[in-house]
Write a protein that holds these residues in place. Sequence first.
Motif, short mmCIF file in Angstrom:
data_model
loop_
_atom_site.label_atom_id
_atom_site.label_comp_id
_atom_site.label_asym_id
_atom_site.label_seq_id
_atom_site.Cartn_x
_atom_site.Cartn_y
_atom_site.Cartn_z
N ARG A 40 3.65 -3.83 -3.84
CA ARG A 40 4.79 -4.73 -3.98
C ARG A 40 5.36 -5.05 -2.60
N LYS A 41 5.67 -6.33 -2.38
CA LYS A 41 6.29 -6.74 -1.12
C LYS A 41 7.06 -8.03 -1.36
N ASP A 42 8.28 -8.10 -0.82
CA ASP A 42 9.10 -9.31 -0.99
C ASP A 42 8.36 -10.52 -0.45
N GLY A 43 8.39 -11.60 -1.24
CA GLY A 43 7.73 -12.84 -0.82
C GLY A 43 6.27 -12.91 -1.20
N TYR A 44 5.75 -11.86 -1.85
CA TYR A 44 4.32 -11.84 -2.22
C TYR A 44 4.18 -11.41 -3.68
N ASN A 45 3.12 -11.89 -4.30
CA ASN A 45 2.83 -11.46 -5.66
C ASN A 45 2.42 -9.99 -5.66
N SER A 46 2.87 -9.25 -6.67
CA SER A 46 2.43 -7.86 -6.83
C SER A 46 0.94 -7.84 -7.15
N SER A 47 0.28 -6.76 -6.73
CA SER A 47 -1.16 -6.62 -6.97
C SER A 47 -1.44 -5.20 -7.45
N ILE A 48 -2.34 -5.08 -8.43
CA ILE A 48 -2.71 -3.77 -8.96
C ILE A 48 -4.19 -3.52 -8.68
N TYR A 49 -4.45 -2.38 -8.10
CA TYR A 49 -5.82 -1.96 -7.78
C TYR A 49 -6.16 -0.77 -8.68
N ALA A 50 -7.31 -0.81 -9.30
CA ALA A 50 -7.74 0.27 -10.21
C ALA A 50 -8.93 1.00 -9.61
N ILE A 51 -8.89 2.32 -9.66
CA ILE A 51 -10.02 3.16 -9.27
C ILE A 51 -10.59 3.78 -10.55
#
Length: 299
Positions: A40-51
């Motif tokens: 998560r970061k302001d100004g950016y879309n959240s991203s989820i990484y799966a292992i």
Amino acid sequence: MIYSDPAGADVYIFEKYSGKTPLLYIPDNAPDPPWTIEFRKDGYNSSIYAINENITPGTQKEIFVRLSPAPMFGTIFVSSDPDGCLAQLDGSLSVPLPYSFTSVPEGTHTLFVYKTGYKSYLNEQLSVMPNSKLTIKVILIPNYERKELVVTSTPPDTEVLVDGIFRGITSGNIPLMIGPLNDGQHTVLGRIAGYQEKKEIVFTRQDRSTNVHLHMIPITLMPMSSTLKIRSNPSGSDVLLNGIWFGEVPAQGYLELNDIPPNRYKLVISHSGYSDHIEWIFPGPGETITIDTALVQAG
């Protein structure tokens, strides 16, 4: 090791905050897959990484995620005169005014306002900045009028010239309607005592209502004097403006001349054994002109 582009993203592992990228993460245990890592970061879309594989003791793994910028939005509030006008933003469905367009992506947009019996209004260069709120009042001209340009101002009582010709004075809440004009580009100039002149370029068409608002700026907010900064090689050169000596260029830095009235000046930089450097300068209100020159040896 967990990385992101850009860096500085908050990392949540199994929904628990674990730090910012770049992050060295050493788990206390090795839970069963899948692992979920959210960035998560302001100004950016959240991203989820799966292992999805097992993480065994002694395993080293690098994770890299490139975050995509989140769309930024603004708001446009539109009202009209007369009442009962309809508006379209970027060709969307018509809505009655007044209306607030929310979640408008940053960038350039097209606003169209119309009403039966009136000339329509079109603005194809409506600029929206992130988290901004634009407030626009559109004034339509009746079809029977031979006018096409509507001028308002802050403050009122501003003289208005179009293409150098005086066309009237704005008055309170009553818009100044101007026409007929040839279709195409025109220069609108506003002037009022105690304020800077304001110039706008507009485009008119006989079947359209073209609106322009002149926001006049008090002269007291505008620096009237100019500054000259002069350096020469060699130093010690004499500096003259319109034949008046103003000083010598110091060995280090610039000779700085402040409070110079905006005007047209003949600048002469002279030094024994060197040819004079001569140029005309035209400092404007509040402008700083910097001159660096290397004198040429005479003879």
